[in-house]
Design an enzyme around this catalytic site. Sequence first.
Site, PDB file in Angstrom:
ATOM      1  N   GLY A  12       0.793  -1.227   0.000  1.00 23.11           N
ATOM      2  CA  GLY A  12       0.000   0.000   0.000  1.00 23.11           C
ATOM      3  C   GLY A  12       0.820   1.269   0.000  1.00 23.11           C
ATOM      4  O   GLY A  12       0.411   2.291  -0.560  1.00 23.11           O
ATOM      5  N   ASN A  13       2.020   1.228   0.615  1.00 25.14           N
ATOM      6  CA  ASN A  13       2.847   2.430   0.680  1.00 25.14           C
ATOM      7  C   ASN A  13       3.397   2.824  -0.681  1.00 25.14           C
ATOM      8  O   ASN A  13       3.892   3.937  -0.871  1.00 25.14           O
ATOM      9  CB  ASN A  13       4.008   2.232   1.666  1.00 25.14           C
ATOM     10  CG  ASN A  13       4.951   1.113   1.262  1.00 25.14           C
ATOM     11  OD1 ASN A  13       4.510   0.077   0.782  1.00 25.14           O
ATOM     12  ND2 ASN A  13       6.232   1.304   1.473  1.00 25.14           N
TER      13      ASN A  13
ATOM     14  N   LYS B  45     -11.921  -9.288   7.504  1.00 25.98           N
ATOM     15  CA  LYS B  45     -11.130  -8.249   6.840  1.00 25.98           C
ATOM     16  C   LYS B  45     -11.804  -6.893   7.006  1.00 25.98           C
ATOM     17  O   LYS B  45     -12.881  -6.653   6.468  1.00 25.98           O
ATOM     18  CB  LYS B  45     -11.003  -8.593   5.359  1.00 25.98           C
ATOM     19  CG  LYS B  45     -10.158  -7.616   4.556  1.00 25.98           C
ATOM     20  CD  LYS B  45      -8.697  -7.788   4.838  1.00 25.98           C
ATOM     21  CE  LYS B  45      -7.845  -6.961   3.892  1.00 25.98           C
ATOM     22  NZ  LYS B  45      -6.412  -7.071   4.178  1.00 25.98           N
TER      23      LYS B  45
ATOM     24  N   LYS C 183      -4.051  -9.789  -1.023  1.00 25.72           N
ATOM     25  CA  LYS C 183      -3.238  -9.453  -2.196  1.00 25.72           C
ATOM     26  C   LYS C 183      -2.063 -10.408  -2.372  1.00 25.72           C
ATOM     27  O   LYS C 183      -1.736 -10.792  -3.508  1.00 25.72           O
ATOM     28  CB  LYS C 183      -2.710  -8.026  -2.057  1.00 25.72           C
ATOM     29  CG  LYS C 183      -1.568  -7.662  -3.002  1.00 25.72           C
ATOM     30  CD  LYS C 183      -0.980  -6.312  -2.681  1.00 25.72           C
ATOM     31  CE  LYS C 183      -0.319  -6.254  -1.334  1.00 25.72           C
ATOM     32  NZ  LYS C 183       0.942  -7.042  -1.247  1.00 25.72           N
TER      33      LYS C 183
ATOM     34  N   LYS D 270       2.345 -12.795   3.884  1.00 26.02           N
ATOM     35  CA  LYS D 270       3.468 -12.735   2.937  1.00 26.02           C
ATOM     36  C   LYS D 270       4.334 -13.987   3.066  1.00 26.02           C
ATOM     37  O   LYS D 270       4.779 -14.558   2.055  1.00 26.02           O
ATOM     38  CB  LYS D 270       4.286 -11.470   3.186  1.00 26.02           C
ATOM     39  CG  LYS D 270       3.528 -10.190   2.914  1.00 26.02           C
ATOM     40  CD  LYS D 270       4.297  -8.973   3.377  1.00 26.02           C
ATOM     41  CE  LYS D 270       3.574  -7.685   2.986  1.00 26.02           C
ATOM     42  NZ  LYS D 270       2.169  -7.606   3.397  1.00 26.02           N
TER      43      LYS D 270
END
Length: 314
Positions: A12-13, A129, A213, A275
Amino acid sequence: MANERIVIALGGNAIQSGSATAEAQQEALNHTAKQLIEIIKQGYQVAITHGNGPQVGNILLQQIQSHSQQTPAMPLDTCGAMSQGMIGYWLENALYGQLHEAGLNNQVATVVTRVEVDPDDKAFQQPSKPIGPFYSENEAKEQMDKNDITFKEDAGRGWRRVVPSPQPLRILEHEVIKALMDKEMIVISTGGGGIPVYSKNEQMIGVEAVIDKDFASEKLGELIQADKLVILTEVEHVYVNYQKPEQKVLEQVTTTELRRYAEDGQFAAGSMLPKIEAAITFVESKPGRKCIITSLSKAAEAVGENAGTVIKNE
């Protein structure tokens, strides 16, 4: 290595760091494109995925605020599609400028991407979420009384709507994405984890859910025969004992070691753990595959395995 196919999953960053204005987000993506162009110049075949949390939250808020009989609010899956088109457009423009400056003639395409999920996924019974704006407890309960939606208290900051986060089964447009990459095109796809859909009576039906994602990027990597998955986040490495006196950086790590660290509770469920799980799945899906987790600023070095945390098989 030139001609290697890689999936780059932007955090997102890479899109929003501070202000949520369109101008600020486009400026953030211009900075991101400068980093990505250094990878493209090395000859890699590149597919780019990205998050959309803040953007889809803003779109959802706009839908809620403008809802009326004349302008009915769009459902969450449609808001996800809106965010894919918007971010893809911004990133295409940013990459186009950087490609021109570098003297490259690669074409860039955004593919609005649907991701098939199982309607019986247990996530649909346990929405988890958080999305959209914060509400007071009374406002949240009023929303739940009016609509068939769920709110939960979010770390003392207020109440937020929560939606299911099912596992991705299939990237429906993966053959299109692969065909474009075979033509040496840069493809932006699977934004925000993709638009969740399920199959019923030979029709694809959108659902109110958000796919992780990193899991969706992993699935895309498998389906388009990628050699590497590069997950970009806010830190340069994966750490164990993070922010403790005994903190340790992981530079080269096997999936066996990483799985053991995960089982020991080393990675936060809402941030690094997905991740790690995506990385293990991708690396173990085919011999020779690797995953690299690092920051955007180290991405160009990391694809050559000279930075970040490189995850591989034994």
